[in-house]
Design an enzyme around this catalytic site. Structure first.
Site, PDB file in Angstrom:
ATOM      1  N   HIS A 155      39.903  41.660  37.338  1.00 13.31           N
ATOM      2  CA  HIS A 155      38.834  42.549  36.868  1.00 13.31           C
ATOM      3  C   HIS A 155      37.519  42.257  37.595  1.00 13.31           C
ATOM      4  O   HIS A 155      37.368  41.214  38.234  1.00 13.31           O
ATOM      5  CB  HIS A 155      38.615  42.401  35.357  1.00 13.31           C
ATOM      6  CG  HIS A 155      39.630  43.164  34.544  1.00 13.31           C
ATOM      7  ND1 HIS A 155      40.875  42.648  34.264  1.00 13.31           N
ATOM      8  CD2 HIS A 155      39.588  44.390  33.981  1.00 13.31           C
ATOM      9  CE1 HIS A 155      41.565  43.539  33.542  1.00 13.31           C
ATOM     10  NE2 HIS A 155      40.803  44.604  33.358  1.00 13.31           N
ATOM     11  N   LYS A 159      33.118  41.220  33.459  1.00 12.28           N
ATOM     12  CA  LYS A 159      33.969  41.151  32.261  1.00 12.28           C
ATOM     13  C   LYS A 159      33.781  39.802  31.570  1.00 12.28           C
ATOM     14  O   LYS A 159      33.886  38.750  32.206  1.00 12.28           O
ATOM     15  CB  LYS A 159      35.438  41.373  32.637  1.00 12.28           C
ATOM     16  CG  LYS A 159      36.347  41.489  31.430  1.00 12.28           C
ATOM     17  CD  LYS A 159      37.714  42.021  31.812  1.00 12.28           C
ATOM     18  CE  LYS A 159      38.689  41.997  30.652  1.00 12.28           C
ATOM     19  NZ  LYS A 159      38.276  42.825  29.503  1.00 12.28           N
TER      20      LYS A 159
END
Ligand code: NAD
Length: 270
Positions: A155, A159
């Protein structure tokens, strides 16, 4: 002739996902965007959030939204806001499509009582990317045929949580599909954590955080002399829109509470 388009309200319309949903609804010929809700930005035009030309103004959830007669509300907000929003939808007979993450088991019990199929229905999906739903389904389908598996989720570098909800759900679905996984052979570690985190059934989950990425996941499965890799990549927020629009079209036909997109895509849980 009566306008038979689906009347849609977007809750969290000024947010990153909400604004993307507004654009997708405006582009869908069978839908009409009738209300946009975002209390922190009440009174501001939707144009300020990159969705131009609708003439719509952000509002609270209340009588003005009811007067716009939405048949479906799409919620991409924050979990605390979503609880109140969904209560309003259930009590006012508005079907709900929910992408907001963080709902708990207790929330799902409340939602099943609220969306009882009489007044309104709800579809709640932690991941609306159809490819990601297929990835989880295929990983569970493959699980009984392999002895070892590892999940790598990748990601963007903003995040805050790890591993992703999708990675944990994938591991859980694979663990439900097979309990026969080979034990981890690792006995010594030059670096703690080198083997990642241990998920359900001991399946190892690795989280990569890298600037420039969006949301990606690879499931690796191995058995004698062969391996299988199942990979999904979301390159931007539009990846979630086909799944959201599918749920908007289907929610009226799915009595009660539906969790996940699997049944909407035509396959049940593995
Ligand atoms: P965001 O912070 O950009 O947007 C949230 C918006 O909700 C903000 O504009 C905020 O002002 C608004 N809001 C706050 N309280 C509200 C209320 N009571 N009613 C209506 N609006 C309210 O967040 P985001 O990146 O758009 O993500 C929203 C949610 O969607 C998160 O929970 C995220 O994890 C989830 N998400 C789900 C999927 C999926 O496929 N299911 C995909 C991406 C993100």
């Amino acid at each position: 002739m009566a306008d038979e388009r689906i009347r849609v309200a977007v809750l969290g319309a000024a947010g990153r996902m909400g604004a993307t949903v507004c654009r997708a609804v405006l582009d869908a010929p069978d839908m009409e965007l009738v209300a946009v809700v975002d209390p922190p930005h009440e009174g501001r035009p939707l144009d300020d959030f990159g969705v131009a030309g609708t003439g719509l103004t952000l509002s609270m959830l209340g009588p003005s939204v009811k007067a716009a007669e939405p048949s479906v509300a799409v919620d991409f907000t924050h979990v605390d806001a979503a609880r109140g929003n969904l209560r309003w939808c259930g009590l006012n007979g508005v079907h709900a499509v929910v992408g907001t993450t963080g709902l708990t088991g207790d929330d799902f019990s409340d939602l099943s009582a609220l969306f009882d199929g009489e007044r309104a229905n709800a579809v709640v999906a932690p991941n609306f990317a159809i490819g990601a739903v297929l990835m989880m389904h295929l990983a569970a389908l493959a699980a009984p045929w392999f002895e070892s598996a590892e999940i790598i989720e990748l990601h963007h570098d903003n995040k805050l949580d790890a591993p992703s909800g999708t990675a944990m759900l994938t591991a859980q679905r694979m663990a439900e599909a097979s309990g026969e996984w080979a034990p981890d052979p690792t006995k010594t570690y030059a670096l703690p954590g080198a083997r990642g985190g241990e998920g359900p059934a001991g399946i190892h989950v690795h989280s990569v955080r890298l600037r420039g990425l969006v949301a990606h996941q690879e499931v690796l499965l191995g058995t004698t002399g062969q391996s299988l890799s199942i990979r999904h990549d979301s390159y931007d927020r539009t990846s979630f829109m086909p799944g959201v629009l599918l749920a908007v079209r289907e929610v009226a036909n799915r009595p009660g509470l539906t969790i996940g997109l699997d049944t909407l895509l035509g396959f049940g849980a593995t």
